[in-house]
Enzyme design. Structure first.
Site, PDB file in Angstrom:
ATOM      1  N   LYS A  11      -5.862   5.424 -19.902  1.00 33.66           N
ATOM      2  CA  LYS A  11      -6.181   5.837 -21.260  1.00 33.66           C
ATOM      3  C   LYS A  11      -5.000   5.578 -22.201  1.00 33.66           C
ATOM      4  O   LYS A  11      -4.460   4.496 -22.215  1.00 33.66           O
ATOM      5  CB  LYS A  11      -6.627   7.298 -21.260  1.00 33.66           C
ATOM      6  CG  LYS A  11      -7.747   7.595 -20.255  1.00 33.66           C
ATOM      7  CD  LYS A  11      -8.965   6.716 -20.436  1.00 33.66           C
ATOM      8  CE  LYS A  11     -10.174   7.167 -19.630  1.00 33.66           C
ATOM      9  NZ  LYS A  11     -10.001   7.125 -18.172  1.00 33.66           N
ATOM     10  N   ASP A  24      -4.676  18.278 -15.525  1.00 30.59           N
ATOM     11  CA  ASP A  24      -4.984  16.919 -15.947  1.00 30.59           C
ATOM     12  C   ASP A  24      -4.560  16.810 -17.401  1.00 30.59           C
ATOM     13  O   ASP A  24      -5.208  17.361 -18.296  1.00 30.59           O
ATOM     14  CB  ASP A  24      -6.485  16.646 -15.778  1.00 30.59           C
ATOM     15  CG  ASP A  24      -6.865  15.218 -16.145  1.00 30.59           C
ATOM     16  OD1 ASP A  24      -6.099  14.575 -16.894  1.00 30.59           O
ATOM     17  OD2 ASP A  24      -7.940  14.756 -15.709  1.00 30.59           O
ATOM     18  N   TYR A  58     -13.684  16.388 -16.729  1.00 34.62           N
ATOM     19  CA  TYR A  58     -14.234  15.035 -16.790  1.00 34.62           C
ATOM     20  C   TYR A  58     -15.387  14.902 -15.791  1.00 34.62           C
ATOM     21  O   TYR A  58     -15.351  15.483 -14.706  1.00 34.62           O
ATOM     22  CB  TYR A  58     -13.117  14.039 -16.477  1.00 34.62           C
ATOM     23  CG  TYR A  58     -13.568  12.612 -16.316  1.00 34.62           C
ATOM     24  CD1 TYR A  58     -14.170  11.935 -17.361  1.00 34.62           C
ATOM     25  CD2 TYR A  58     -13.374  11.942 -15.110  1.00 34.62           C
ATOM     26  CE1 TYR A  58     -14.588  10.619 -17.220  1.00 34.62           C
ATOM     27  CE2 TYR A  58     -13.788  10.627 -14.956  1.00 34.62           C
ATOM     28  CZ  TYR A  58     -14.399   9.970 -16.022  1.00 34.62           C
ATOM     29  OH  TYR A  58     -14.809   8.668 -15.857  1.00 34.62           O
ATOM     30  N   ARG A 110       0.830  -1.203   0.000  1.00 35.84           N
ATOM     31  CA  ARG A 110       0.000   0.000   0.000  1.00 35.84           C
ATOM     32  C   ARG A 110       0.864   1.253   0.000  1.00 35.84           C
ATOM     33  O   ARG A 110       0.447   2.318  -0.467  1.00 35.84           O
ATOM     34  CB  ARG A 110      -0.943  -0.014   1.217  1.00 35.84           C
ATOM     35  CG  ARG A 110      -1.851   1.203   1.304  1.00 35.84           C
ATOM     36  CD  ARG A 110      -3.005   0.973   2.271  1.00 35.84           C
ATOM     37  NE  ARG A 110      -2.582   0.461   3.541  1.00 35.84           N
ATOM     38  CZ  ARG A 110      -2.054   1.197   4.527  1.00 35.84           C
ATOM     39  NH1 ARG A 110      -1.877   2.489   4.373  1.00 35.84           N
ATOM     40  NH2 ARG A 110      -1.701   0.628   5.674  1.00 35.84           N
TER      41      ARG A 110
END
Length: 396
Positions: free
Chosen positions: A208, A183, A111, A58
């Site tokens: 993406k 972004d 987005y 983690r």
């Protein structure tokens, strides 16, 4: 008896990796959740940064670090962090760098899930938010408040492909001490490098086009200031935005062909946009470097010839025509994603921007006949034929 005991014990004891005079060409996958240290002093040294080492997945693992280093090299960044998704990157930045009483200003065509985070989640935690049009620098700058902590921008908006006035907004933000978060998912470092233009933080949905094969869900974030990097990292580790080692391995493999894929998809997108623009029944086509794009001059100034791999277009006829179009294009995946090696088609009104409602979508220019195309690397003649067939079927 003693030999048999050793054999049984070896079944539950971890073995060191076999030594070899040669090395693997492919990156190994390391799925281990935990890492063993020789003693408490070494563990202290790891947590205090005096020696390099892994402790608990983690908090970081080798496959994530290998991928982060690769994306760092593209973004001219240092110390990037790979997270479990693109929205994990957005959330880690916004949650890790703000506190109650701060204000966050975002572009009004972010987005869809970024918009939801801005509109619903941050306000209930005491962080004020507002949205403004980043293509109108004066109006956007007027929305900056004394308590504005950071600005969240996309260079090219999703899905209308409008181009933000990055230079004017960044200059004003720098003068006021406001952080600029970019972004860069749509433009990618192949088209635009935010740190070179003064950004403080850069993030990506690696899912993406960086990964490029619709088989890995990941995000990435890098900060120019190490203190900001630590705040983002600490929040991400606390809430468990852990990336899968296997997804990191897949994304690294996809990244090796990123520049080739991006260049071919961009070439296809430019040609496809020109072709669709000439078809009967098409109301408008949006591609940043086309002369008829509303932000054409700004796009050329920011991106040069790099118009990207995304095309949007609009037809009439409402939802019925939209259904006919997708049904007439069975070989083009109708899917709410982008950046796959193959071309995909999405319908924002029924996917990414459905939560805005008809009135909210209309304000952004998103009708029932509005489509976004993530152009892939197929033969361009195949793509133009398939889209022409589908559009003719929809608008006949």
């Amino acid at each position: 008896m003693e030999s048999r005991m050793r054999d049984k014990e070896s079944l539950v004891r971890r073995m060191a990796w076999p030594e070899s005079a040669s090395r693997a060409v492919g990156t190994p996958i390391q799925p281990s959740v935990v890492y063993a240290s020789p003693d408490p002093d070494t563990l202290d040294a790891q947590y205090e940064g005096r020696v390099q080492g892994y402790t608990y997945a983690r908090e970081g693992h080798p496959n994530a670090d290998v991928l982060a280093f690769k994306i760092d090299s593209l973004e001219r960044a240092d110390g990037g962090i790979v997270l479990g998704s693109g929205m994990a990157a957005v959330a880690a930045v916004l949650m890790g760098l703000t506190r109650a009483g701060d204000h966050v200003l975002g572009g009004d065509q972010l987005y869809g899930r970024s918009l939801r985070l801005m509109r619903e989640d941050l306000p209930r935690l005491g962080v004020a938010t507002s949205l403004a049009d980043p293509t109108d620098a004066a109006r956007f700058i007027a929305a900056i408040r004394p308590e504005t902590r950071l600005i969240l921008l996309e260079v090219v908006s999703n899905p209308t492909l409008r181009v933000a006035d990055m230079a004017a907004i960044m200059a004003e933000a720098r003068a006021r001490g406001v952080l600029v978060v970019v972004d860069n998912t749509f433009t990618t470092p192949r088209g635009y490098q935010p740190f070179a233009h003064g950004a403080d933080i850069v993030l990506h949905s690696v899912t993406k086009i960086l990964a490029g094969h619709s088989d890995a869900t990941l995000g990435y974030v890098a900060a120019a200031d190490p203190a900001h990097r630590k705040a983002i990292y600490d929040f991400a580790v606390t809430v468990g935005f852990t990336p899968s080692p296997f997804d990191c391995w897949l994304a690294e493999r996809g990244l090796y062909s990123f520049e080739l894929r991006y260049d071919r998809a961009e070439e296809n997108a430019r040609a496809l946009a020109d072709h669709i623009a000439g078809l009967p029944g098409v109301r408008r086509v949006l591609y940043p470097t086309r002369p008829d794009h509303p932000d054409h001059n700004r796009a050329v100034a920011l991106l040069g010839t790099r118009g990207g791999h995304m095309v949007s277009f609009e037809i009439g006829g409402g939802r019925a025509a939209a259904n006919r179009l997708t049904q007439a294009a069975p070989n083009i995946a109708f899917a709410p994603t982008l950046g796959d090696i193959g071309t995909t088609l999405s319908h924002p009104a029924s996917s990414s921007h459905r939560a805005l409602g008809a009135e909210g979508r209309a304000a952004l220019g998103i009708s029932e006949g509005f489509f976004r195309v993530s152009v892939g690397v197929e033969d361009i003649n195949l793509l133009t034929h398939e889209f022409e067939t589908a559009i003719r079927a929809a608008t006949a």
